[in-house]
Design a protein around this motif. Structure first.
Motif, mmCIF file in Angstrom:
data_model
loop_
_atom_site.group_PDB
_atom_site.id
_atom_site.type_symbol
_atom_site.label_atom_id
_atom_site.label_comp_id
_atom_site.label_asym_id
_atom_site.label_seq_id
_atom_site.Cartn_x
_atom_site.Cartn_y
_atom_site.Cartn_z
ATOM 1 N N GLY B 150 17.714 -4.959 11.407
ATOM 2 C CA GLY B 150 18.949 -5.935 10.138
ATOM 3 C C GLY B 150 19.225 -6.659 9.894
ATOM 4 O O GLY B 150 19.023 -7.439 8.676
ATOM 5 N N ALA B 151 18.986 -7.583 10.892
ATOM 6 C CA ALA B 151 19.177 -9.447 10.959
ATOM 7 C C ALA B 151 17.710 -9.559 10.382
ATOM 8 O O ALA B 151 17.737 -10.830 9.375
ATOM 9 C CB ALA B 151 18.785 -9.716 12.469
ATOM 10 N N ALA B 152 16.642 -8.588 9.967
ATOM 11 C CA ALA B 152 15.195 -9.346 9.353
ATOM 12 C C ALA B 152 15.349 -9.152 8.214
ATOM 13 O O ALA B 152 15.198 -10.178 7.102
ATOM 14 C CB ALA B 152 13.825 -8.820 9.714
ATOM 15 N N VAL B 153 16.336 -7.851 7.784
ATOM 16 C CA VAL B 153 16.419 -7.463 6.996
ATOM 17 C C VAL B 153 17.731 -8.870 5.713
ATOM 18 O O VAL B 153 17.975 -9.303 4.575
ATOM 19 C CB VAL B 153 16.996 -5.663 6.075
ATOM 20 C CG1 VAL B 153 17.587 -5.935 5.308
ATOM 21 C CG2 VAL B 153 15.754 -5.290 6.168
ATOM 22 N N LEU B 154 19.055 -8.814 6.427
ATOM 23 C CA LEU B 154 19.714 -9.500 6.019
ATOM 24 C C LEU B 154 18.865 -11.487 6.083
ATOM 25 O O LEU B 154 19.504 -11.836 4.982
ATOM 26 C CB LEU B 154 21.112 -9.787 7.159
ATOM 27 C CG LEU B 154 21.571 -8.363 7.343
ATOM 28 C CD1 LEU B 154 23.058 -9.088 7.753
ATOM 29 C CD2 LEU B 154 22.080 -8.638 5.763
#
Lengths: 49, 549
Positions: B150-154
């Protein structure tokens, strides 16, 4: 002149291509299905409890 | 700055495919477990080699409900972000890979414990059933790994906003961001119960566990989990399907608003899974029931928007009459037809959901197999068939292959077979549930009770449906392997719809995360603070752990 135009029978069979009347009917049918399901189980509930 | 990639970068593609390999292995394992469950419940089959019914039930639930979904969704969201907001940076991709390996390690730990029969605690892992601590640790790693994904997407979204000030982000990236935020806020609940209650208790550091608090934290997570599954399907319905059929997205603003409403209203509603649970004031249950019904609004907005997209398209092709547009849809294209079957199944699924959430009405269906039938329509049809529909173009897009005509045909058979199997299985589950048949439990004649005898024909129908579904799973796996390794080389499109020319300009308020996350937190505090204080102040002595299998 205006009267003549009023009297003229115009064919209005060409449907507006942006019409969403099918969408309206579909969401009404969907809503109707939701209500019928809910009411059916509600009567089951009233019978049982 | 235009960051739209017609083709996803090869390095990002590898990361996405890694997620998909695990997801489809999970489909094979979990699907087999599901077949065995329905066969056992028919009363005509017994598991060999001392394998327990509750063991395979746990495999089925965890592997399909948590592993298949989380891996597929994380992969799809990374792909959607990379396609519309630009290739991931090296750091973001590295985060994605670490996330993938952490999730995979966690999956293997949890799966090993289930296979060793040390964790047959069913899908919901309700205390006081107590699993081996490695099972809880494994599930924790799955969640932590998904946060890294999720951190990659954010991170990519933040980059895009910096490079494009004052502009609304690409719609599908925006949707992936909403779902990532929903997931992070929701998983705090399950992380809290696992870290502070279940792990110390299973390690023997504490003797007893507060059952009500652990269940409440589970459902604080468990309901938004449902929307975490559903929103990626909605991403495809809103953004991909219009392009597949050659139409335009009805309204960008409507799509964003419905996603924001899901973020707001899918979390403070966990009590509707606990309507029969003692120890929670009915007034607070009622409040959460009201909040649950607010989710009906974005659901109906979605239905309206999809119908409108289909009708506008049909009319542009010359359709007339009230439903003439229906015939103009591209029924021969699996990328459309298979998710469409999913959309259709969401209608009875939604109707059942209204019954489940209606406070006292829940008594009719609570803990019956109706509920199992319900989530096999939502998750195991609407969501899963859309995921399959996505795979038909995304897998070849990533592997540099094409969906051939033969595979497209097979994919349609697969979707239709799934619909037939699920009609038998889920239909019989709903009917038996209304007759009082319990969920979760293995086959029993209950001492020859007349009521239990009524359930048996429905259980046989479930086994018939389960068998058809398993054949559909084999077809799906065959298509996946073909698209990943054997299909002819070529270019398969990643379809991203364009917004209709008639749509209004998208207001920037949708990107105001301080506002939306602020309201989300306020609603959660409003719905949960007093009930939690009440549960803690009036807590009974906790329960010791039980291993009943």
């Amino acid at each position: 002149m205006a009267k003549t135009e009023l009297n003229r029978k115009t064919k209005t069979e060409i449907e507006d291509s942006s019409s969403l009347k099918g969408t309206l009917a579909s969401v009404f049918l969907l809503g109707f299905f939701l209500i019928v399901t809910w009411v059916s189980v509600y009567f089951l509930f009233l019978n049982r409890f | 700055m235009n960051t739209l990639n017609a083709k996803i970068d090869r390095r990002d593609g590898k990361l996405v495919m890694a997620h998909f390999y695990v997801a489809f292995i999970a489909l094979a394992v979990g699907g087999l477990a599901g077949l065995l469950q329905t066969l056992v419940r028919s009363g005509k089959f017994q598991l060999p080699a001392g394998i327990g019914y509750y063991q395979i039930l746990t495999v089925h639930g965890v592997v399909l409900g948590l592993v298949l979904t989380t891996f597929f969704i994380m992969g799809f969201q990374i792909a959607a972000t990379s396609r519309t907001s630009g290739t991931l940076s090296n750091l973001q991709r590295k985060l994605g890979w670490i996330g993938f390996w952490v999730m995979t390690a966690g999956t293997l730990m949890a799966a090993t414990m289930i296979l060793l029969n040390k964790a047959s605690v069913l899908y919901t892992f309700y205390a006081p059933l107590q699993a081996h601590f490695i099972y809880y640790l494994g599930l924790t790693l799955v969640v932590v790994g998904s946060w890294l994904d999720g951190a990659a997407v954010l991170g990519k979204y933040i980059n895009w906003r910096k490079q494009n000030p004052g502009q609304p982000s690409p719609l599908i990236t925006f949707m992936a961001v909403v779902n990532t935020m929903l997931w992070i806020v929701a998983t705090i609940g399950v992380a809290a119960t696992v870290l502070f209650q279940l792990l110390p208790w299973s390690l023997g550091l504490v003797d007893r566990v507060d059952v009500l608090i652990s269940r409440t934290l589970f459902w604080y997570f468990g309901h938004p989990l449902v929307y975490f599954w559903l929103l990626p399907a909605y991403m495809a319905w809103y953004v991909v399907i219009p392009k597949v059929i050659g139409a335009k997205i009805f309204s960008d603003s409507l799509a964003r608003l419905s996603f924001i409403l899901f973020l707001l209203f899918s979390i403070p509603v966990g009590f509707h899974h606990q309507l029969m649970e003692p120890g929670i004031d009915p007034a607070w249950k009622f409040l959460q029931v009201v909040l649950t019904f607010l989710v009906v609004i974005p659901s109906l907005m979605t239905a309206f928007s999809l119908f409108a997209t289909f009708e506008s398209f049909g009319r542009s092709k010359g359709a007339t009459g009230l439903f003439g547009w229906f015939k103009k849809l591209p029924w021969g294209d699996a990328r459309f037809t298979v998710p469409f079957i999913g959309m259709l199944s969401f209608i009875p699924a939604g109707a059942g959901g209204l019954v489940n959430a209606s406070h006292q009405l829940n008594q009719v269906v609570h803990n019956t197999i109706w509920v199992t039938g319900h989530f096999h329509l939502t998750l195991a049809t609407a969501v899963v068939l859309t995921f399959f529909g996505i795979s038909y173009w995304l897998v070849p897009h990533l592997t540099g292959r094409v969906l051939t005509k033969a595979m497209n045909k097979l994919a349609i058979y697969q979707g239709v077979l799934w619909a037939i199997g699920m009609t038998f299985m889920s239909g019989a589950m709903h009917a038996a549930g209304l007759l009082g048949a319990p969920r979760r439990s293995s086959f029993s004649e209950y001492g020859g009770a007349a009521q239990a005898t009524e359930w048996i024909p429905y259980q046989i129908a479930q086994a018939v449906g389960g068998t058809i579904l398993f054949i559909a799973i084999i077809l799906m796996l065959y298509i996946f392997v073909n698209l990943a390794f054997f299909a002819p080389k070529g270019e398969e499109e990643f379809p991203i719809g364009e917004i209709s020319d008639h749509a209004e300009k998208t207001p920037m308020v949708f990107e105001n995360w301080k506002l939306w996350l602020g309201i989300t937190v306020l609603l959660i505090l409003f719905a949960y603070t007093i009930p939690f204080i009440d549960m803690i102040q009036n807590a009974p002595i906790g329960s010791k752990g039980y291993k009943l299998w």
